[in-house]
Motif scaffolding. Structure first.
Motif, PDB file in Angstrom:
ATOM      1  N   ILE A 436       0.863  -1.185   0.000  1.00 12.44           N
ATOM      2  CA  ILE A 436       0.000   0.000   0.000  1.00 12.44           C
ATOM      3  C   ILE A 436       0.896   1.230   0.000  1.00 12.44           C
ATOM      4  O   ILE A 436       1.680   1.437   0.936  1.00 12.44           O
ATOM      5  N   ILE A 437       0.807   2.042  -1.051  1.00 11.47           N
ATOM      6  CA  ILE A 437       1.574   3.281  -1.165  1.00 11.47           C
ATOM      7  C   ILE A 437       0.666   4.443  -0.762  1.00 11.47           C
ATOM      8  O   ILE A 437      -0.390   4.654  -1.362  1.00 11.47           O
ATOM      9  N   GLY A 438       1.047   5.191   0.256  1.00  9.82           N
ATOM     10  CA  GLY A 438       0.235   6.292   0.741  1.00  9.82           C
ATOM     11  C   GLY A 438       0.593   7.624   0.116  1.00  9.82           C
ATOM     12  O   GLY A 438       1.553   7.747  -0.661  1.00  9.82           O
ATOM     13  N   GLY A 439      -0.163   8.640   0.467  1.00  7.99           N
ATOM     14  CA  GLY A 439       0.030   9.966  -0.106  1.00  7.99           C
ATOM     15  C   GLY A 439       1.394  10.556   0.188  1.00  7.99           C
ATOM     16  O   GLY A 439       1.983  11.232  -0.657  1.00  7.99           O
ATOM     17  N   ALA A 440       1.922  10.318   1.386  1.00  8.76           N
ATOM     18  CA  ALA A 440       3.236  10.864   1.729  1.00  8.76           C
ATOM     19  C   ALA A 440       4.319  10.272   0.844  1.00  8.76           C
ATOM     20  O   ALA A 440       5.256  10.963   0.427  1.00  8.76           O
ATOM     21  N   ALA A 441       4.212   8.971   0.529  1.00  6.19           N
ATOM     22  CA  ALA A 441       5.197   8.328  -0.340  1.00  6.19           C
ATOM     23  C   ALA A 441       5.035   8.790  -1.786  1.00  6.19           C
ATOM     24  O   ALA A 441       6.028   8.987  -2.499  1.00  6.19           O
ATOM     25  N   LEU A 442       3.791   8.965  -2.232  1.00  7.51           N
ATOM     26  CA  LEU A 442       3.562   9.469  -3.595  1.00  7.51           C
ATOM     27  C   LEU A 442       4.211  10.830  -3.777  1.00  7.51           C
ATOM     28  O   LEU A 442       4.808  11.122  -4.811  1.00  7.51           O
ATOM     29  N   ALA A 443       4.087  11.673  -2.758  1.00  4.05           N
ATOM     30  CA  ALA A 443       4.633  13.027  -2.858  1.00  4.05           C
ATOM     31  C   ALA A 443       6.149  13.036  -2.936  1.00  4.05           C
ATOM     32  O   ALA A 443       6.744  14.008  -3.416  1.00  4.05           O
ATOM     33  N   ARG A 444       6.786  11.952  -2.478  1.00  3.58           N
ATOM     34  CA  ARG A 444       8.249  11.882  -2.497  1.00  3.58           C
ATOM     35  C   ARG A 444       8.767  10.995  -3.625  1.00  3.58           C
ATOM     36  O   ARG A 444       9.894  10.540  -3.597  1.00  3.58           O
ATOM     37  N   GLY A 445       7.915  10.720  -4.622  1.00  2.00           N
ATOM     38  CA  GLY A 445       8.359   9.988  -5.803  1.00  2.00           C
ATOM     39  C   GLY A 445       8.565   8.512  -5.604  1.00  2.00           C
ATOM     40  O   GLY A 445       9.407   7.901  -6.279  1.00  2.00           O
ATOM     41  N   ALA A 446       7.785   7.908  -4.705  1.00  4.00           N
ATOM     42  CA  ALA A 446       7.993   6.490  -4.399  1.00  4.00           C
ATOM     43  C   ALA A 446       7.168   5.560  -5.280  1.00  4.00           C
ATOM     44  O   ALA A 446       7.237   4.339  -5.111  1.00  4.00           O
ATOM     45  N   LEU A 447       6.391   6.103  -6.224  1.00  2.00           N
ATOM     46  CA  LEU A 447       5.522   5.238  -7.026  1.00  2.00           C
ATOM     47  C   LEU A 447       6.331   4.247  -7.855  1.00  2.00           C
ATOM     48  O   LEU A 447       6.021   3.050  -7.905  1.00  2.00           O
ATOM     49  N   GLY A 448       7.383   4.723  -8.520  1.00  2.00           N
ATOM     50  CA  GLY A 448       8.199   3.833  -9.343  1.00  2.00           C
ATOM     51  C   GLY A 448       8.844   2.731  -8.529  1.00  2.00           C
ATOM     52  O   GLY A 448       8.875   1.563  -8.943  1.00  2.00           O
ATOM     53  N   ALA A 449       9.368   3.089  -7.356  1.00  2.00           N
ATOM     54  CA  ALA A 449       9.984   2.081  -6.496  1.00  2.00           C
ATOM     55  C   ALA A 449       8.950   1.073  -6.024  1.00  2.00           C
ATOM     56  O   ALA A 449       9.238  -0.126  -5.906  1.00  2.00           O
ATOM     57  N   GLY A 450       7.741   1.547  -5.755  1.00  2.00           N
ATOM     58  CA  GLY A 450       6.669   0.635  -5.349  1.00  2.00           C
ATOM     59  C   GLY A 450       6.306  -0.329  -6.462  1.00  2.00           C
ATOM     60  O   GLY A 450       6.074  -1.525  -6.223  1.00  2.00           O
ATOM     61  N   LEU A 451       6.255   0.179  -7.702  1.00  2.00           N
ATOM     62  CA  LEU A 451       5.981  -0.700  -8.842  1.00  2.00           C
ATOM     63  C   LEU A 451       7.108  -1.718  -9.021  1.00  2.00           C
ATOM     64  O   LEU A 451       6.876  -2.839  -9.481  1.00  2.00           O
ATOM     65  N   GLY A 452       8.330  -1.325  -8.662  1.00  2.00           N
ATOM     66  CA  GLY A 452       9.432  -2.281  -8.688  1.00  2.00           C
ATOM     67  C   GLY A 452       9.180  -3.443  -7.731  1.00  2.00           C
ATOM     68  O   GLY A 452       9.444  -4.599  -8.052  1.00  2.00           O
ATOM     69  N   LEU A 453       8.648  -3.129  -6.542  1.00  2.00           N
ATOM     70  CA  LEU A 453       8.301  -4.187  -5.590  1.00  2.00           C
ATOM     71  C   LEU A 453       7.258  -5.127  -6.174  1.00  2.00           C
ATOM     72  O   LEU A 453       7.281  -6.337  -5.922  1.00  2.00           O
ATOM     73  N   ALA A 454       6.323  -4.553  -6.947  1.00  2.00           N
ATOM     74  CA  ALA A 454       5.284  -5.387  -7.556  1.00  2.00           C
ATOM     75  C   ALA A 454       5.895  -6.439  -8.467  1.00  2.00           C
ATOM     76  O   ALA A 454       5.401  -7.573  -8.556  1.00  2.00           O
ATOM     77  N   SER A 455       6.965  -6.079  -9.164  1.00  2.00           N
ATOM     78  CA  SER A 455       7.639  -7.043 -10.042  1.00  2.00           C
ATOM     79  C   SER A 455       8.456  -8.041  -9.237  1.00  2.00           C
ATOM     80  O   SER A 455       8.412  -9.255  -9.491  1.00  2.00           O
ATOM     81  N   TRP A 456       9.220  -7.553  -8.267  1.00  2.00           N
ATOM     82  CA  TRP A 456      10.118  -8.426  -7.504  1.00  2.00           C
ATOM     83  C   TRP A 456       9.352  -9.503  -6.740  1.00  2.00           C
ATOM     84  O   TRP A 456       9.778 -10.644  -6.673  1.00  2.00           O
ATOM     85  N   PHE A 457       8.223  -9.108  -6.141  1.00  2.00           N
ATOM     86  CA  PHE A 457       7.500 -10.041  -5.276  1.00  2.00           C
ATOM     87  C   PHE A 457       6.254 -10.618  -5.936  1.00  2.00           C
ATOM     88  O   PHE A 457       5.427 -11.218  -5.269  1.00  2.00           O
ATOM     89  N   LYS A 458       6.102 -10.385  -7.248  1.00  2.00           N
ATOM     90  CA  LYS A 458       4.966 -10.955  -7.995  1.00  2.00           C
ATOM     91  C   LYS A 458       3.642 -10.648  -7.296  1.00  2.00           C
ATOM     92  O   LYS A 458       2.866 -11.552  -6.945  1.00  2.00           O
ATOM     93  N   LEU A 459       3.398  -9.357  -7.099  1.00  2.00           N
ATOM     94  CA  LEU A 459       2.151  -8.952  -6.450  1.00  2.00           C
ATOM     95  C   LEU A 459       0.935  -9.217  -7.318  1.00  2.00           C
ATOM     96  O   LEU A 459      -0.193  -9.272  -6.812  1.00  2.00           O
ATOM     97  N   VAL A 460       1.138  -9.333  -8.635  1.00  2.00           N
ATOM     98  CA  VAL A 460       0.028  -9.622  -9.546  1.00  2.00           C
ATOM     99  C   VAL A 460       0.084 -11.099  -9.917  1.00  2.00           C
ATOM    100  O   VAL A 460       1.054 -11.566 -10.525  1.00  2.00           O
ATOM    101  N   ARG A 461      -0.958 -11.825  -9.519  1.00  2.00           N
ATOM    102  CA  ARG A 461      -1.031 -13.263  -9.765  1.00  2.00           C
ATOM    103  C   ARG A 461      -2.431 -13.603 -10.259  1.00  2.00           C
ATOM    104  O   ARG A 461      -3.286 -12.731 -10.401  1.00  2.00           O
ATOM    105  N   GLU A 462      -2.652 -14.868 -10.524  1.00  2.00           N
ATOM    106  CA  GLU A 462      -3.968 -15.313 -10.975  1.00  2.00           C
ATOM    107  C   GLU A 462      -5.016 -14.969  -9.909  1.00  2.00           C
ATOM    108  O   GLU A 462      -4.973 -15.467  -8.788  1.00  2.00           O
ATOM    109  N   GLY A 463      -5.950 -14.096 -10.269  1.00  2.00           N
ATOM    110  CA  GLY A 463      -7.014 -13.722  -9.339  1.00  2.00           C
ATOM    111  C   GLY A 463      -6.598 -12.783  -8.223  1.00  2.00           C
ATOM    112  O   GLY A 463      -7.355 -12.590  -7.265  1.00  2.00           O
ATOM    113  N   TRP A 464      -5.417 -12.178  -8.336  1.00  2.00           N
ATOM    114  CA  TRP A 464      -4.951 -11.317  -7.236  1.00  2.00           C
ATOM    115  C   TRP A 464      -4.059 -10.213  -7.774  1.00  2.00           C
ATOM    116  O   TRP A 464      -3.167 -10.453  -8.589  1.00  2.00           O
TER     117      TRP A 464
END
Length: 666
Positions: A436-464
């Motif tokens: 979960i990326i909050g507003g404080a992290a968005l304001a500090r440019g953390a969206l790209g790093a968060g999307l990196g976590l999505a790739s590393w930990f396979k946050l997108v899976r079948e049905g999830w």
């Protein structure tokens, strides 16, 4: 699935169901006071008695009895009828005859069930017991003599809110429900105990003695105090909103609502803009609509025009402003008032993709830059349920008092690139990991790093899909769907130095940076935006217009108009339509129906109630670093309506800043 017979009708019930639930599946009404579908079973009130065979030859509490194969259940026998009459008689022994002055009158479970299941007379003539009143804060009015000890309020505070503030003292008939040392309840969901209380022991302090339920017009609405989009019912009389209650929607707010969403409504009648104003010689002076439109037309902006959307706007208002700005030849639209400039090319990357109901099923959750308890109390409730099911929660950011535990890792965003080993292991091994990326992290440019976590930990899976962004503003996702985002954020508007700036209820902007622009504020409260404006055009608040809202999980929802705006204030879209005439440009709509049809034609998802589809999650990457502070400093004063509300001002002063408020008797 077990088969049971209820009053001669055989039905199948789910494994683990109670006898009470089996009776309800069979269409039988079972009275109850202590039982609630979302709370643990207490078995206190004994009103849900039924006759069950095989079993002892006596009535049994159906809420606490599991349904089993072959049971024969009677809900209408003479034994059951007498048992319920006896239970009601006991409940009424000490209950005062307060109905004419009780705010619960007309919607009281005790009244209704006494009529339906009680005796015609009482056999008791002893004096009634009295209980001293308790102080539970500026929101909850107590009359504890009416309390029947159902303990719903206690179980809600412990199980749902996660704050052990309400409990019981003493035993037997001396038992009393109270807060710890009679202090105010200090959590963001405290007033839900008012709805849970089946009698008049806990009622709304701001609403006390205001109206009876049959006097009120009830309108379906959407809460705009945060980005969760809680479903609400707006109760009004005449042109005034008297109270807001939650509606049941299991996908969004279940049946809860935050204290701010419930009680900020007394700010709707205070500090309102009810006539146009024009700044002359440095001061705002009252004007007519014709004078105000003439003043806007006199700017002659050409294509040098921009619009900033506020946090409480409906999609129709933003679309109408977009058409006006576009007709003038500009595309300068922005809704992120405080300067955020994250990438919005993929809305899936800025959406709460797990959904609120889905986050309950996550088994490892990393929260980055969000004080969820203040920014989205309804999501906080879901996180607590996830933890109760076994989820592990880790947090990056300054520490705050969570209600679900969790491990704070530090307050530097560089942790996103070097998560501690046990955290990385938990996310990697989880079946349903979530970030979960909050507003404080968005304001500090953390969206790209968060999307990196999505790739590393396979946050997108079948049905999830476990990648989530938690926005703070009710208008944010709708604004992003309508294009209210510049590549460089609001800095692009500042650099363009527009002659005309349309501020659509935008009260968080630093207007000093638009010193060269003529600021036209279209809003409903005399807040920061109106103070900085050159021309003020009075508009409608969220209860005074129909509209479409999109919450942070991309859920499109519709709200209805409850009351009319005060004075000369008008609905926002009509003001923008009249501005188009004043500026001599066509916008393509003359009615609200035409406006909504044009909006849906351009963005079809806004015409279908439910989750909008934003496509696949894009690839991420990047680096974020640095410490940060949470954007919500004062939970009770985050928008112009709340800042105008005496109730929210008192909550802020008493619950957050510790000021003392003496009672009248003191």
């Amino acid at each position: 699935m077990p088969k049971v017979t209820v009053d001669g009708v055989e039905i199948e019930v789910p494994q683990g169901a109670t006898v009470l639930q089996a009776c309800e599946l069979a269409g039988k009404e079972i009275p109850r006071f202590c039982y609630h579908e979302r709370l643990s079973i207490a078995g206190n009130c004994r009103m849900c008695l039924v006759e069950v065979a095989p079993g002892p030859p006596k009535p049994q509490a159906s809420c606490a009895l599991p349904a089993a194969e072959g049971q024969t259940i009677r809900t209408d026998s003479e034994m059951v009828k007498k048992a319920r009459e006896g239970a009601m008689e006991f409940l009424l022994i000490n209950h005062p005859l307060d109905c004419p002055i009780c705010d619960q009158g007309g919607e009281c479970d005790l009244q209704d069930q006494a009529m339906a299941y009680g005796r015609g007379a009482s056999r008791y003539d002893e004096n009634k017991r009295a209980v001293t009143e308790k102080y539970m804060g500026p929101l909850i009015k107590t009359t504890m003599t009416r309390c029947i000890h159902c303990t719903r309020c206690v179980r809600f505070s412990e199980e749902i809110a996660g704050v052990d503030e309400i409990g019981a003292l003493y035993r037997g008939e001396n038992m009393q429900i109270t807060t710890y040392l009679e202090k105010a309840a200090r959590h963001e969901m405290s007033a839900n105990v008012i709805d849970l209380c089946p009698v008049g022991a806990l009622t709304s302090r701001p609403y006390a003695f205001e109206a009876r339920p049959w006097e009120l017009k009830k309108t379906l609405g959407i809460d705009v105090s945060d980005a969760c989009g809680a479903n609400i019912r707006v109760d009004s009389r005449g042109r005034e909103v008297l109270r807001v209650l939650p509606r049941v929607n299991d996908d969004v707010n279940e049946e809860w609502i935050s204290d701010k969403g419930r009680f900020q409504i007394d700010g709707l009648t205070r500090r309102r803009l009810d006539r146009p104003w024009i700044r002359r010689d440095g001061k705002l002076v009252a004007a007519s609509w014709d004078e105000a439109f003439a003043a806007v037309a006199a700017v002659r902006p050409g294509a040098s025009v921009a619009a900033i959307a506020g946090d409480l706007l409906d999609c129709e208002t933003m679309f109408a402003a977009k058409k006006l700005v576009g007709a003038l030849g500009s595309n300068l639209l922005e809704g992120r008032q405080t300067g955020m400039d994250y990438d919005t090319s993929s809305l899936a990357a800025v959406n709460f993709n797990s959904t609120f109901a889905g986050i309950e099923t996550a088994d490892a959750i990393l929260i980055v830059g969000s004080n969820v308890r203040r920014e989205a109390p309804l999501v906080n409730v879901r996180l607590r349920k996830a933890v109760r099911k076994g989820a592990r929660v880790f947090l990056i950011g300054p520490e705050w008092a969570t209600t679900f535990g969790g491990e704070f890792l530090g307050d530097d965003l560089s942790l996103l690139g070097k998560l501690p080993g046990h955290v990385a292991e938990a996310l990697a091994q989880a079946e349903r990991p979530a970030v979960i990326i909050g507003g404080a992290a968005l304001a500090r440019g953390a969206l790209g790093a968060g999307l990196g976590l999505a790739s590393w930990f396979k946050l997108v899976r079948e049905g999830w899909n476990g990648f989530n962004v938690l926005h703070l503003a009710a208008a944010r996702m709708g604004g992003l769907m309508l294009g209210y985002a510049q590549p460089g954020g609001i800095a692009d508007l500042i650099a363009a130095r527009p002659k005309l700036l349309l501020a659509l209820g935008a009260d968080e902007v630093d207007y000093a940076r638009f010193a060269d622009s003529t600021v036209v504020y279209i809003g409903h409260h005399g807040d920061k935006g109106a103070h900085a404006a050159d021309i003020v055009l009075p508009a409608s608040a969220y209860t005074e217009k129909a509209g479409t809202y999109v919450n942070t999980e991309g859920r499109v929802q519709f709200a209805e108009k409850a009351v009319f705006a005060p004075g000369d204030a008008r609905e926002d879209w009509t003001i923008l339509r009249a501005l188009a005439d004043a500026l001599g440009v066509p916008v393509g709509f003359d009615s609200f129906e035409e406006l909504r049809a044009a909006m849906v034609a351009e963005v079809p998802a806004l015409g279908v109630e439910g989750l909008a589809g934003y496509g696949a999650l894009p690839a991420g990457g990047g680096w974020a670093e640095g410490t940060f502070a949470y954007p919500v400093k004062d939970f009770y004063l985050t928008n112009p309506i709340a800042r105008s509300s005496p109730t929210m001002q008192r909550c802020s002063a008493e619950l957050l800043h510790g000021e003392d408020f003496a009672e009248a008797a003191e």
